[in-house]
Write an enzyme that holds these catalytic residues in place. Structure first.
Site, PDB file in Angstrom:
ATOM      1  N   LYS A 227      17.481 -21.787 -64.233  1.00  0.00           N
ATOM      2  CA  LYS A 227      17.161 -23.049 -63.568  1.00  0.00           C
ATOM      3  C   LYS A 227      15.764 -23.535 -63.964  1.00  0.00           C
ATOM      4  CE  LYS A 227      15.872 -23.049 -59.193  1.00  0.00           C
ATOM      5  NZ  LYS A 227      15.144 -23.882 -58.238  1.00  0.00           N
TER       6      LYS A 227
ATOM      7  N   LYS B 258       9.457 -24.697 -60.898  1.00  0.00           N
ATOM      8  CA  LYS B 258       7.996 -24.906 -60.894  1.00  0.00           C
ATOM      9  C   LYS B 258       7.264 -23.644 -61.292  1.00  0.00           C
ATOM     10  CE  LYS B 258       8.100 -27.169 -56.432  1.00  0.00           C
ATOM     11  NZ  LYS B 258       8.757 -26.155 -55.608  1.00  0.00           N
TER      12      LYS B 258
ATOM     13  N   LYS C 262      14.907 -13.784 -56.860  1.00  0.00           N
ATOM     14  CA  LYS C 262      13.432 -13.833 -56.863  1.00  0.00           C
ATOM     15  C   LYS C 262      12.839 -12.430 -56.849  1.00  0.00           C
ATOM     16  CE  LYS C 262      12.237 -18.447 -55.444  1.00  0.00           C
ATOM     17  NZ  LYS C 262      11.524 -19.383 -54.645  1.00  0.00           N
TER      18      LYS C 262
END
Ligand code: AQP
Length: 333
Positions: free
Chosen positions: A196, A199, A113
């Site tokens: 992946k 959202k 991230k």
């Protein structure tokens, strides 16, 4: 003690089929197993990325609607928000004081991230897995159904539980087991079979949202990346995008990738994509309608469900936190 299941979703946007096939569908199915079920909307975790206050509050209600529309029954499961149960944050601090930095430095989600977005460098994101350990250990969860991306965090929760139990010389915490869905353990992006489905990915075409219309599902699958190799073969290494579509089909139909391969071997990509669209529409349409109904008309009902869940969650979490405080030398009353 009977089996106790705990899991959660971050209210960081619209849920997608990765969240459903990878996690929530397992939760709903497990409600009939006789286990006690706790399903949390982990709003404190959502604060680890910048979010507008109103959007976050709305996202919490939307996530509650999605849980119910996916088949989570508040009569069978405790459905609650994390932040009103203050024990989560309090236990996180205590566990954080007993978690070596080296363990956190190994966490791949933090690295991924922060590499993707250099603005994301807060302490909360770094210590996210410790809060997640607190979420799980507070309820003495025996099983935590999650997607593969969260497996490392469950392993950390186990390590923390074992370390604290050893340090205080008693079985303070139950050691949780991860439960990962087979074909849907890691649903990948429709734009890149090595990323992946997420959202927060910038392209809406990378995912099928649980609120997508039938037409949106059709167009997204039609535009989903494949390759120029003829025929449908399951080869995750060399054909990651095609393999992802095959696994999604397998997850939606309850079959294995090799069965899908055998069924569509001679068919063209477009026939397979049509069949996949039909499967997805069959699963997503009732969930989408349920979310819309609950979210648009049932806000008071959703809040009532959450508040009732929070009452039940607090009883269990409060008891565990008192035991922990006692064990580590804090005044428990
Ligand atoms: N692509 C996926 N395939 C299978 N399972 C998945 N999960 C998430 N993405 C996939 C599982 O869904 C549950 C809830 O995840 P989360 O929202 O709490 O956080 P996440 O794993 O970070 O999911 P996202 O969609 O990628 O959210 P953002 O973009 O907000 O970070 C978990 O059990 C997760 O494993």
């Amino acid at each position: 003690m009977s089996e106790r299941v705990l899991s959660g979703v971050q209210p960081t946007g619209r849920l997608h089929i990765g969240n459903y096939y990878g996690a929530i569908r397992q939760w709903a199915a497990g409600q009939e197993s006789g286990a006690e079920n706790f399903f949390c909307i982990v709003d404190l975790h959502a604060l680890t990325v910048p979010t507008a206050p109103e959007a976050l509050r709305e996202s919490v209600l939307y996530t509650a609607a999605a849980y119910l529309a996916c088949g989570i029954d508040p009569q069978k499961s405790v459905v609650f928000r994390q932040s009103p149960v203050a024990e989560h944050a309090e236990l996180q601090w205590i566990l954080g004081c007993m978690t070596p930095l080296g363990w956190l430095n190994r966490m791949t989600q933090f690295k991924e991230k922060t590499q993707r977005d250099k603005q994301l460098n807060c302490l909360g994101l770094y210590s996210y897995p410790v809060l997640m350990a607190a979420d799980i250990l507070l309820y003495h969860a025996t099983r935590v159904p999650v997607g593969e991306d969260q497996k490392q965090h469950i392993e950390l929760a186990r390590d923390i539980a074992l370390a604290v139990n050893g340090r205080v010389g008693q079985e303070l915490f139950t050691i949780p087991e991860p439960a990962v869905a087979r074909e849907a353990a890691r649903v990948m992006s429709l734009r890149d079979g090595r990323e992946k489905m997420s959202k927060s990915a910038p392209s809406d075409y990378s995912r099928i949202n649980l609120t997508d219309s039938d037409d949106e599902i059709f167009f997204k699958i039609a535009r989903a990346k494949t390759d120029s190799i003829p025929g449908l073969t399951y080869d995750p290494e060399n054909r990651p995008e095609v393999a992802n579509l095959i696994r999604i089909y397998a997850a939606a139909s309850g079959v294995t990738p090799s069965q899908v391969e055998a069924e569509y071997e001679g068919a063209g990509a477009s026939a397979f994509k049509h069949a996949l669209t039909d499967r997805l529409v069959a699963d997503v349409a009732p969930i989408r309608d349920g979310i819309r109904r609950l979210y648009d008309d049932g806000r008071a009902h959703l809040l009532a469900v959450l508040r009732e869940g929070e009452g039940k969650a607090r009883e269990v979490a409060g008891r565990t936190l008192r035991e922990v405080k006692e064990a580590v030398g804090l005044w428990a009353e």
